[in-house]
Structures are given as C-alpha cells and as structure tokens.
Scaffold this active site. Structure first.
Site, PDB file in Angstrom:
ATOM      1  N   GLY A  13       4.749  14.161 -19.414  1.00 30.75           N
ATOM      2  CA  GLY A  13       4.648  15.541 -18.938  1.00 30.75           C
ATOM      3  C   GLY A  13       5.520  15.862 -17.744  1.00 30.75           C
ATOM      4  O   GLY A  13       5.200  16.758 -16.965  1.00 30.75           O
ATOM      5  N   SER A  14       6.654  15.161 -17.599  1.00 32.72           N
ATOM      6  CA  SER A  14       7.513  15.479 -16.445  1.00 32.72           C
ATOM      7  C   SER A  14       8.124  16.868 -16.587  1.00 32.72           C
ATOM      8  O   SER A  14       8.326  17.567 -15.592  1.00 32.72           O
ATOM      9  CB  SER A  14       8.598  14.414 -16.262  1.00 32.72           C
ATOM     10  OG  SER A  14       9.538  14.454 -17.308  1.00 32.72           O
ATOM     11  N   ASN A  15       8.396  17.292 -17.819  1.00 36.17           N
ATOM     12  CA  ASN A  15       8.893  18.661 -18.012  1.00 36.17           C
ATOM     13  C   ASN A  15       7.790  19.684 -17.731  1.00 36.17           C
ATOM     14  O   ASN A  15       8.047  20.720 -17.117  1.00 36.17           O
ATOM     15  CB  ASN A  15       9.457  18.844 -19.421  1.00 36.17           C
ATOM     16  CG  ASN A  15      10.874  18.307 -19.524  1.00 36.17           C
ATOM     17  OD1 ASN A  15      11.804  18.929 -19.055  1.00 36.17           O
ATOM     18  ND2 ASN A  15      11.014  17.124 -20.094  1.00 36.17           N
ATOM     19  N   MET A  91       4.962  15.771 -29.423  1.00 33.16           N
ATOM     20  CA  MET A  91       5.516  14.870 -30.429  1.00 33.16           C
ATOM     21  C   MET A  91       5.055  15.170 -31.862  1.00 33.16           C
ATOM     22  O   MET A  91       5.159  14.319 -32.735  1.00 33.16           O
ATOM     23  CB  MET A  91       5.196  13.412 -30.063  1.00 33.16           C
ATOM     24  CG  MET A  91       5.736  12.979 -28.715  1.00 33.16           C
ATOM     25  SD  MET A  91       7.476  13.397 -28.454  1.00 33.16           S
ATOM     26  CE  MET A  91       8.240  12.014 -29.276  1.00 33.16           C
ATOM     27  N   ARG A  92       4.543  16.367 -32.100  1.00 35.17           N
ATOM     28  CA  ARG A  92       4.155  16.737 -33.472  1.00 35.17           C
ATOM     29  C   ARG A  92       5.006  17.898 -33.940  1.00 35.17           C
ATOM     30  O   ARG A  92       5.430  18.741 -33.133  1.00 35.17           O
ATOM     31  CB  ARG A  92       2.702  17.186 -33.531  1.00 35.17           C
ATOM     32  CG  ARG A  92       1.787  16.226 -32.871  1.00 35.17           C
ATOM     33  CD  ARG A  92       0.764  15.703 -33.824  1.00 35.17           C
ATOM     34  NE  ARG A  92      -0.023  14.715 -33.104  1.00 35.17           N
ATOM     35  CZ  ARG A  92      -0.589  13.681 -33.658  1.00 35.17           C
ATOM     36  NH1 ARG A  92      -0.474  13.474 -34.948  1.00 35.17           N
ATOM     37  NH2 ARG A  92      -1.284  12.834 -32.945  1.00 35.17           N
ATOM     38  N   ASN A 108      11.464  24.956 -27.510  1.00 36.49           N
ATOM     39  CA  ASN A 108      11.393  23.496 -27.370  1.00 36.49           C
ATOM     40  C   ASN A 108      12.596  23.009 -26.569  1.00 36.49           C
ATOM     41  O   ASN A 108      13.664  23.639 -26.578  1.00 36.49           O
ATOM     42  CB  ASN A 108      11.422  22.858 -28.758  1.00 36.49           C
ATOM     43  CG  ASN A 108      11.301  21.340 -28.706  1.00 36.49           C
ATOM     44  OD1 ASN A 108      10.526  20.780 -27.923  1.00 36.49           O
ATOM     45  ND2 ASN A 108      12.075  20.649 -29.532  1.00 36.49           N
ATOM     46  N   HIS A 110      15.092  19.638 -26.182  1.00 38.11           N
ATOM     47  CA  HIS A 110      15.454  18.421 -26.907  1.00 38.11           C
ATOM     48  C   HIS A 110      16.555  17.684 -26.137  1.00 38.11           C
ATOM     49  O   HIS A 110      17.535  18.296 -25.709  1.00 38.11           O
ATOM     50  CB  HIS A 110      15.941  18.772 -28.320  1.00 38.11           C
ATOM     51  CG  HIS A 110      16.244  17.551 -29.117  1.00 38.11           C
ATOM     52  ND1 HIS A 110      15.252  16.794 -29.711  1.00 38.11           N
ATOM     53  CD2 HIS A 110      17.406  16.916 -29.372  1.00 38.11           C
ATOM     54  CE1 HIS A 110      15.807  15.752 -30.306  1.00 38.11           C
ATOM     55  NE2 HIS A 110      17.115  15.796 -30.116  1.00 38.11           N
TER      56      HIS A 110
HETATM   57  C1  GRF Z   1      11.857  15.016 -23.024  1.00 38.13           C
HETATM   58  O1  GRF Z   1      13.026  14.227 -22.987  1.00 38.13           O
HETATM   59  C2  GRF Z   1      12.025  16.157 -23.995  1.00 38.13           C
HETATM   60  O2  GRF Z   1      13.337  16.585 -24.127  1.00 38.13           O
HETATM   61  C3  GRF Z   1      11.564  15.524 -25.288  1.00 38.13           C
HETATM   62  O3  GRF Z   1      10.508  14.676 -24.932  1.00 38.13           O
HETATM   63  C4  GRF Z   1      10.668  14.239 -23.587  1.00 38.13           C
HETATM   64  C5  GRF Z   1       9.381  14.523 -22.877  1.00 38.13           C
HETATM   65  O4  GRF Z   1       9.328  13.995 -21.582  1.00 38.13           O
HETATM   66  N1  GRF Z   1      11.225  16.544 -26.246  1.00 38.13           N
HETATM   67  P1  GRF Z   1       8.172  14.459 -20.585  1.00 38.13           P
HETATM   68  O5  GRF Z   1       6.835  14.176 -21.278  1.00 38.13           O
HETATM   69  O6  GRF Z   1       8.349  15.914 -20.310  1.00 38.13           O
HETATM   70  O7  GRF Z   1       8.332  13.609 -19.375  1.00 38.13           O
END
Ligand code: GRF
Length: 197
Positions: A13-15, A91-92, A108, A110
């Site tokens: 969940g860093s994003n 991841m789904r 999303n 990527h």
């Molecule tokens: C990120 O690299 C994003 O681009 C991909 O999954 C990763 C998730 O990382 N879809 P985080 O859970 O946000 O740290």
C-alpha cells in the site's frame, strides 16, 4: 462537488499511502471514503487504520462466486457514494459488475510503459528483458489486463548497473509522485463534465 475516492489495494500500500498523504496536503482535493482490500494480511490495512480511513477486507473466497463478490463491493461503494475507484496495487482483475457500475471511473497504476510488460510482474519482466527504458503508466481500467485508455506515462532510463531492487525503488518513486498528480487531473475532469452535463 466533493469527489469520494475508494482506494483498492492488496499488499504493502505504498501508493495508497502516497495518495493519503496527498489528500492530507490538499494536493488531491477529494475525500477518501474507504479502502477496499482483498487480503487480510495486507499492510495497507494498518495504513488505513493509522489514517482513520474505513477499510473493508473482502476476499472472493468468502463468496459463492466472483460475481457475488463484485456485487457486494459495488453495493458497498454505491451506499458510500464513491465517485472514483483508484486501484493501487490491487492484484485482482476487475470484471463486469464493477466495470458496469463505474464506467470510466476506475483508474490503475502499472509499473511499466504499457503496452510493454502488462500483467503482475511489470518491473521484473522489464528487468529480465534488460530494456534501456521502462516507466510507469496510469490508465483507465477496461475488461482487459492493463489494456485501458492511457491517461499518463513517465519513462525511466535504466542504468545497466542497477539491481532489481534499485529499479523497483526508482519505479516506486515515480509512482508516488505521478499518481497523486494524475488523480487530481482526473478529479478535475469529472468535475468539469459533471458541471457541463
Ligand atoms: C505498484 O508497483 C503498482 O504499480 C502495481 O503494484 C504495486 C503496488 O505497490 N500495480 P504498493 O502496494 O502500492 O506498495
């Protein structure tokens, strides 16, 4: 009109954290209504708790079929008046029920320059292919895997000496900076079209 966001995440969940911080700093002018997580062990659940954001953890395994799982999520999002779904490491694959309820309202991030290296391992695949350029893509979500209309991309020159970890760190740094900026642009687009419409 305040836009209500739902963040979908499955792991670290860093994003999601970068988005939470950007909302706090008013760089994203929206309200995070909830986090939707499909994995009860995900660290993002702790991040949600620390930020005081409602987090629902729903795995498809708890439902008789995928459709019912998606319907459950859609009902929750509609009751909570969510305007925009932001996938951040979810991841789904999103299918018909959610896509149908939120047309052009799901985005999303990527970790590659799509259409290169779609799928689960964008960073690893680019690393193993020894590409000189990779990057980050933000796109609308459609029924395909990482095939939706591209909103923004930022490229990154890969130094030959980088390890996989170093490449990952560079990609994440771009993600954490770019996603909040693009989310704010998408929000403004929604607000413009809603006012005109
Ligand atoms: C990120 O690299 C994003 O681009 C991909 O999954 C990763 C998730 O990382 N879809 P985080 O859970 O946000 O740290």
């Amino acid at each position: 009109m305040t836009i209500n966001l739902a963040l979908f995440a499955s792991g670290n969940g860093s994003n999601a954290q970068a988005i939470i911080d950007a909302v706090k700093d008013k760089k994203i002018k929206a309200h995070i209504q909830c986090i939707v997580c499909d994995n009860k062990h995900a660290y993002v659940i702790e991040r949600a708790r620390d930020a005081g954001i409602n987090c629902i953890v729903v795995s498809p395994k708890e439902f008789a079929n995928r459709k019912l799982w998606e319907q459950h999520i859609v009902n929750y999002l509609l009751v909570n008046q969510v305007d925009l779904i932001v996938l951040a490491g979810f991841m789904r694959i999103i299918k018909d029920e959610i896509l149908g309820a939120f047309p052009k309202r799901i985005i999303n991030i990527h970790p590659s320059m799509l259409p290169a290296f779609p799928g689960r391992n964008g960073i690893l695949d680019a690393f193993q292919a020894k590409v000189k350029e990779t990057g980050v893509t933000i796109h609308y979500v459609d029924e395909g895997i990482d095939t939706g209309e591209i909103i923004a991309q930022e490229s990154l020159t890969v130094e030959g000496c980088w390890t996989l970890d170093e490449l990952e760190a560079q990609i994440h740094a771009i993600e954490h900076r770019l996603y909040p900026i693009v989310i704010q642009q998408v929000i403004e687009d929604i607000q413009d079209t809603t006012q005109k419409g």
